[in-house]
Structure formats: structure tokens, C-alpha cells
Write an enzyme that holds these catalytic residues in place. Structure first.
Site, mmCIF file in Angstrom:
data_model
loop_
_atom_site.group_PDB
_atom_site.id
_atom_site.type_symbol
_atom_site.label_atom_id
_atom_site.label_comp_id
_atom_site.label_asym_id
_atom_site.label_seq_id
_atom_site.Cartn_x
_atom_site.Cartn_y
_atom_site.Cartn_z
ATOM 1 N N SER A 282 0.810 -1.207 0.000
ATOM 2 C CA SER A 282 0.000 0.000 0.000
ATOM 3 C C SER A 282 0.855 1.275 0.000
ATOM 4 O O SER A 282 1.574 1.548 -0.952
ATOM 5 C CB SER A 282 -0.965 -0.053 1.191
ATOM 6 O OG SER A 282 -1.966 0.918 1.069
ATOM 7 N N ASP B 22 10.753 5.693 -9.606
ATOM 8 C CA ASP B 22 10.438 6.411 -10.833
ATOM 9 C C ASP B 22 11.277 7.677 -10.988
ATOM 10 O O ASP B 22 11.676 8.039 -12.098
ATOM 11 C CB ASP B 22 8.945 6.760 -10.879
ATOM 12 C CG ASP B 22 8.068 5.535 -11.085
ATOM 13 O OD1 ASP B 22 8.601 4.497 -11.519
ATOM 14 O OD2 ASP B 22 6.861 5.604 -10.800
ATOM 15 N N LYS C 58 -0.610 -4.240 -3.248
ATOM 16 C CA LYS C 58 -1.921 -3.688 -2.880
ATOM 17 C C LYS C 58 -2.013 -2.251 -3.395
ATOM 18 O O LYS C 58 -1.507 -1.317 -2.785
ATOM 19 C CB LYS C 58 -2.111 -3.717 -1.362
ATOM 20 C CG LYS C 58 -3.474 -3.182 -0.926
ATOM 21 C CD LYS C 58 -3.609 -3.200 0.583
ATOM 22 C CE LYS C 58 -4.935 -2.597 1.018
ATOM 23 N NZ LYS C 58 -5.048 -1.158 0.695
#
Length: 706
Positions: free
Chosen positions: A471, A482, A497
Site C-alpha cells: 500500500s 520512478d 496492494k
């Protein structure tokens, strides 16, 4: 998030009050169970991320899930029971539409009856010895084995399960005897018959204790199981929370509670003190100790209430209370058996294991900081209090003051928490920009940005993850990946998740209802990385993958029934940071080091062995055959006994500010000593430090356009 729900909540509240509730509001005792069903189905149909039709497939899901929830080990129901239950198999959806719970009533009442039968069954079976020479087996893959055909076969199921428990205890006892005989030649071994009798007695004791706990459960507890069978049809992370469970959830999210600061456990009919929370009211008061027994509870000067025999959750309600109030505990002291009245003034108790902590280690003449973040915690009821983002910022500042040259953020076993804090923590490592995208049902994704241009840490960064990182942990790790801001190291991929849940108090939809109806934790959004890919199912793939014991196990979101699929949206506008001049070289060097490391290779073999054992679910109930099977597994396991034995020869220390606390808080000091010993033995952390020590920041620190 809050403003989005103002109008819909008002509308749905008015809708409900003009329908069935107009007939129940004046009643003295409204049908609470039906009320909750009605509210839940309307909330879910309007606001859940997934639109779900209440049809025969949904009905079948509720049917199977509820029965499995009550009887996961096939101990109670038979195929004869299921034949009777099956009249509702494809009717539950229609019943829910009419706010009826006939299916629940039938199964629940039958279950209560079966519980009584089960007690008689195991007690009767355990009065005499079993035939341990009989060639028979037991299959413990309860998801696949059928329910017993009838009561006679059900008793045989019980017999086999009890027999397996006894065999395990006899084998353990025989092994202990062998070890004692090696140390003491005069030691007198017990016979098989004596060991078997003791094992049977121990199994009976354990079963009695289990059913004592089951007997404490109320209709509301079992009804919660039924409600979760319904809401789980919308997805694996949509759950109904009873008032008691909601209270625990709030406590976990905030990392604090109001009370005396003690962990309690029910043993028999008594409530025992298990642990005092460091810095809490009971710890400060100084008279309460672990293993003391609480006999009575009094609020201030009121008459004491006897809690002996009371279920633990109810006892806790009386012991907990608002900050500043006094509770008087009548306690039986473990040390001398005396009875004593101990007054304690309740206060806010912070659960320190929830919060950020850090350590400093020196490697190759340079200092590095290790920050452990167990959860993205926040107190939504009081945003002025501490949260994960504030604590992280403060901890980084403290480590900077001690001249650390690199940071490791440890997110292993971090199951998530507050999205808000994840975004703010991500912002501590970049100037500003998008951190995550979130999407409501049938809407375009919304980009969530870090808007603070301050960078708290601009040096080398390594983020540690494992299969339990989920999560909000995945949001932070994905953003760092990224942006190419940090190196992600750990298991092959994180949990996966990629959904957002909101907790909605059910009473908000029907304010007139006099008692607490609990809450619904419901999936309302999906997470997407700033590169457009979802973290759902896929999670975050580590830049440097390390073998773990879970490498080949069925594990993660991808293995959950009803999990939402992976998809992608348009990439957000962001620019990757050219943070490191040697990023590829460092990653390659680590990968080669891991491939050539004997310990990591052995861990990989161990993971394969665990996977093989996970799939072997059939055991012999012939004692000699059982021992042979067990010996084979013990021999196989022997080759793996030392795989996690490791010593980095590094020394970990608390930051200076924490050292000053140790003179007053010896419990905290002891906890940190244990933690630092574990860090020293952590082969995964050691490799993360290797990577961190090799990273070199780019001189230009330029931005590379995506």
C-alpha cells in the site's frame, strides 16, 4: 477526501430515513442486524470502486464464504447440513435486496448447536487412547477436502485431527527425553503409554481453552463474519468493522491509545498483565508488574467491578478510559500472591513500536543512518499530533546533525497506512512534483503532488522492502524508483496492494440510531505510479532482488480471490533525477555479489524447500510412519538451520538524542539493544549498506526528461 462525501452522504441519509427506517425509528428495539445490512448494500452499490451486481454468482460467494468462515477446518457442518443450507445458495442476493437474513439465522443457529456437539465429540474421543499402529492418513488441505458426509464421518474427522495433534506432542516429548538422557545417564524415560496419556491430557486442555474463548463470542461477533462474507464480494480489502474492531483500527493507525498502558491476556478465567508499555501510566506508577492478575476494576471512587470470568474485550473496556481519569485495580501480585489496590491515572499511551526509529552505523570510516518506518501512521482525529511524516523529517534532521553520509529507509513488513503521510515523506527526498495518482470509479486519475520545495535529504538513499511491504509503502518506493532518487532493494516484488480504502462510520448514514453500528472499510480508489502503471497486483519490483524465504510461495495481492486487476493510466508529468553517477554499476555489482554469495544461494534453496513443504498436506497417522516422515523433514531442514546466522561485524548505535533518554527509560534502552543486535545479524541490511556505501551522487544532479 472529506469534502467529496458531504453531498452524497446527506442524500443517502435522507434516502434511508424515508424508507425502512421510518417504520423502525419509533420502535423500542429496532432490528439492528437488518439495519446494518440495508445500509451496507446501499453504501457499497453507490461508492465502491467496483460496481457489483447482486446476482446468483454474488449469492454463491456469500454462501461459500460464510460457511467457510464459520467452519474452515470442516469440524462442524456435514453434507447433510449443506443440503439444507443450499436452499439459499442462489437466494441470498434476493434476500439482501429485501433486507432479510434468513440464511444467516439458519446457519448461525445450526452452528451454535454444532459447537455443543463438538465439545462432546472431542471430550469423548480424548478419554481413551487411539490406535497408533493403524495405517491411515489425514489430509489437512481443508480448502480441498469435502465436508463429512454425515455425523459419523464428522466424528472420524475429529478423531484424525486430534490424533495428529497427539502424535506431534508424543514425538516432541520423545525427542526431549533423548536430549535429557544425553546430559543425564540416570534420567528415567517415560513409556510410550505414559507420554501418550500426557499428550492427550495436553490436547484436552488446549481444546477446552479454545472453546472457552469461543464461548465468549457473542452473536455480534458471528454476525460480523456474515457481514464480511457479503462485503468481501466487492473485493478482498472491503470489510465490515464492529465497534470494537474499529476502535483497534484507530489505535493502530494513530499509534496511541488512552488508558493505563498495559498489554493484557486472558488465561482461563483471569485477566493477566503481559507487558507494561514503556513510558505509559502503569509503567510510571511503578506498582503493576507482568503476570499480575487483575481481579476488580473501579472507576475513581466508585464500587469495584469483579472482572473474573469476564471476556477480555469487555474487561478492557472498563480498564481503558479518558486521559486524566483514575482507575483503581484490585490486583493479585505474582511475586507473593498478595492482593493490592493500585490506583492509576489514565493518559495517552504511545505505542513506540509503531513509530519511526533510527540507528547509526559506521562502515569504511563513514557514518550511515538506518531509519525503520513500521507504518505510515497518523491520528486523523487530531492532525496536530505526531505522524509518520513529521517524525521522519525530525529523524532525518537528527541524523544529519551527526554527519551521516547516506540513508537507508527500511519498509520491510510495513503494511501501509496513511496516503497523506506517504506523499509527504516522498516529498522529503525531492524538490517538488507528483508522488502518486489516485483514481475514483469512472473518473480520470487525480495527481497527488509534493508542493513543498524543501528537500530534507539530498544524499544517497536506499529503500528496503519485502513481500510484506504494501500500500503506502509501495507508493513511496515506487516514487523513489520512478524519480531514480533511491535504490530499491529486497524481495523480488512487494505485496501489490494498489487500492485505497476509506473508513465510513455506518451511523453517519443513519444518525438517529441509538447505538454504534460499526464502520465499513471500503475500496474507493486505485493507486497508480507517476509512470502510469498501477501498483495493484504487480507491486514494486526491486532494483536489486534478494532471495527470501517467501520467494516461491503463493503470496501477495495476486493470490487473493477477487483482487482488482493491474492496469495503467496516462503518465504524470515529471522528470527523473540524475541522482547518481554510478547507479548502474552499483546495481550490477550488488547483483553479482548476491549471485556469488553462499548464504543467499542457500536461502534460495530454502525458499524452494518451503514451497515444496507447503504443497505437502497429507500426514500418516501410523506413529512409526509419522516418525519416519518427520525424520526425513528434520534431516532436510538440518541443512538450512544456519542459513540466517550472520554477523556483519558492524556496530549500531542510537542517535545522541536517544542516548540521553536511556537513563530515565531503561525499557527503551533494552529494546534498542535488542534491535541493534538484530541489525548486526541482518544479512539483507548488510547488503543494503554495501550498496549505500558505493553510491556516488552526480556532481551535476541534473534532471533527465522522461
Amino acid at each position: 477526501m472529506k469534502t467529496r462525501y458531504i453531498i452524497p452522504l446527506l442524500a443517502i441519509t435522507l434516502l434511508f430515513s424515508n424508507t425502512i427506517f421510518s417504520n423502525t425509528i419509533s420502535e423500542k428495539d429496532p432490528e439492528k442486524d437488518r439495519v446494518i445490512i440495508y445500509v451496507l448494500k446501499n453504501i457499497l452499490s453507490r461508492y465502491h470502486y467496483v460496481q457489483k451486481e447482486l446476482n446468483d454468482d454474488f449469492s454463491e460467494h456469500v454462501y461459500n464464504t460464510f460457511i467457510d468462515g464459520l467452519d474452515p477446518s470442516k469440524r462442524y457442518f456435514t453434507q447433510e447440513d449443506l443440503k439444507e443450507f443450499s436452499q439459499f445458495k442462489y437466494q441470498i442476493d434476493n434476500q439482501l435486496k429485501d433486507t432479510k437474513i434468513d440464511f444467516y439465522k439458519l446457519v448461525y443457529n445450526r452452528f451454535l448447536k454444532k459447537l455443543g456437539t463438538a465439545k462432546n465429540n472431542y471430550r469423548s474421543l480424548l478419554t481413551h487412547s487411539f490406535n497408533y499402529k493403524k495405517n491411515e492418513v489425514i489430509d489437512v488441505d481443508y480448502e480441498k477436502i469435502p465436508f463429512a458426509k454425515n455425523e459419523s464421518e464428522l466424528i472420524d474427522y475429529w478423531r484424525k485431527q486430534l490424533k495428529l495433534s497427539i502424535l506431534s506432542r508424543i514425538e516432541d516429548a520423545e525427542n526431549q527425553q533423548k536430549e535429557k538422557l544425553k546430559k543425564d545417564k540416570a534420567f528415567k524415560k517415560k513409556t510410550f503409554s505414559e507420554l501418550e496419556k500426557e499428550a492427550r491430557k495436553e490436547v484436552l486442555k488446549n481444546m477446552n481453552e479454545l472453546y472457552e474463548r469461543i464461548d465468549e463470542l457473542e452473536n455480534s461477533d458471528w454476525y460480523s463474519t456474515f457481514l464480511n462474507s457479503i462485503v468481501s464480494g466487492f473485493g478482498p480489502h472491503t470489510t465490515y468493522m464492529s465497534p470494537r474492531i474499529k476502535s483497534r483500527f484507530d489505535q493502530e493507525m494513530s499509534g496511541k491509545l488512552e488508558g493505563i498502558g498495559a498489554r493484557l491476556q486472558k488465561k482461563g478465567i483471569y485477566t493477566h498483565i503481559v507487558e507494561l508499555i514503556s513510558g505509559g501510566p502503569a509503567w510510571k506508577q511503578g506498582e503493576l508488574e507482568p503476570d499480575d492478575i487483575i481481579l476488580k476494576v473501579a472507576q475513581g471512587d466508585a464500587e469495584p467491578l469483579d472482572i473474573v470470568g469476564m471476556r477480555l474485550d469487555d474487561a478492557i473496556k472498563f480498564i481503558k478510559g479518558k486521559k486524566g481519569t483514575v482507575v483503581r485495580l484490585t490486583v493479585k501480585k505474582k511475586i507473593d500472591g498478595s492482593t493490592k489496590i493500585i490506583p492509576i491515572t489514565r493518559d495517552v499511551v504511545e505505542l513506540d513500536e509503531t513509530f519511526v526509529k533510527s540507528s547509526i552505523v559506521e562502515k569504511n570510516g563513514k557514518k550511515y543512518g538506518v531509519i525503520d518506518l513500521p507504518r505510515f501512521y497518523i491520528d486523523f482525529n487530531d492532525l496536530s499530533r505526531r505522524d509518520a511524516a513529521k517524525d521522519m523529517e525530525k529523524e532525518i534532521e537528527r541524523l544529519k546533525s551527526e554527519n551521516v553520509k547516506g540513508l537507508i529507509v527500511d519498509l520491510r513488513d510495513n503494511g501501509g497506512g496513511s496516503l497523506k503521510t506517504a506523499i509527504e515523506i516522498g516529498g522529503l527526498f525531492i524538490k517538488k512534483g507528483p508522488i502518486v495518482q489516485v483514481k475514483y470509479r469512472d473518473e480520470e486519475p487525480v495527481i497527488k503532488n509534493d508542493t513543498d520545495s524543501k528537500i530534507q535529504w539530498n544524499g544517497p538513499l536506499v529503500v528496503m522492502v519485502n513481500e510484506f511491504s504494501a500500500s503506502a509503502s509501495e507508493i513511496f518506493a515506487a516514487a523513489m524508483q520512478d524519480y531514480k532518487r533511491g535504490v530499491i532493494i529486497g524481495g523480488k516484488q512487494t505485496y501489490g496492494k494498489g487500492t485505497v480504502q476509506n473508513v465510513l462510520p455506518i451511523n453517519r448514514f443513519y444518525e438517529q440510531y441509538p447505538s454504534d453500528l460499526g464502520a465499513l472499510k471500503m475500496t474507493i480508489q486505485k493507486f497508480y505510479r507517476i509512470n502510469g502503471g498501477s501498483t495493484q497486483i504487480e507491486g514494486v519490483y526491486s532494483d536489486i532482488s534478494l532471495p527470501t524465504r517467501y520467494s516461491y510461495m503463493k503470496f501477495g495481492e495476486r493470490d487473493l480471490d477477487g483482487a482488482l486487476p493491474w492496469d495503467k493510466v496516462q503518465q504524470a508529468k515529471y522528470s527523473a533525477l540524475n541522482s547518481y553517477s554510478n547507479y548502474r554499476d552499483v546495481v550490477y555489482s550488488s547483483q553479482q555479489r548476491v549471485l556469488g554469495d553462499e548464504k543467499f544461494n542457500k536461502i534460495n534453496e530454502y525458499a524452494k524447500w518451503l514451497k515444496k513443504n507447503q504443497e505437502e498436506r497429507v500426514y500418516s497417522l501410523n506413529y512409526n510412519a509419522y516418525k519416519k516422515e518427520s525424520k526425513v523433514k528434520v534431516k532436510e531442514a538440518e541443512q538450512f538451520k544456519d542459513i540466517f546466522k550472520f554477523d556483519s561485524n558492524l556496530t549500531f548505535n542510537s542517535p545522541k538524542y536517544e542516548l540521553n533518554l536511556f537513563s530515565k527509560d531503561t525499557v527503551l534502552k533494552e529494546k534498542r539493544i535488542v534491535w541493534h543486535k538484530n541489525l548486526k545479524k541482518d544479512i539483507y541490511l548488510n547488503e543494503a549498506l554495501n550498496v549505500l556505501s558505493e553510491l556516488k551522487m552526480s556532481k551535476n544532479y541534473t534532471i533527465v526528461k522522461q
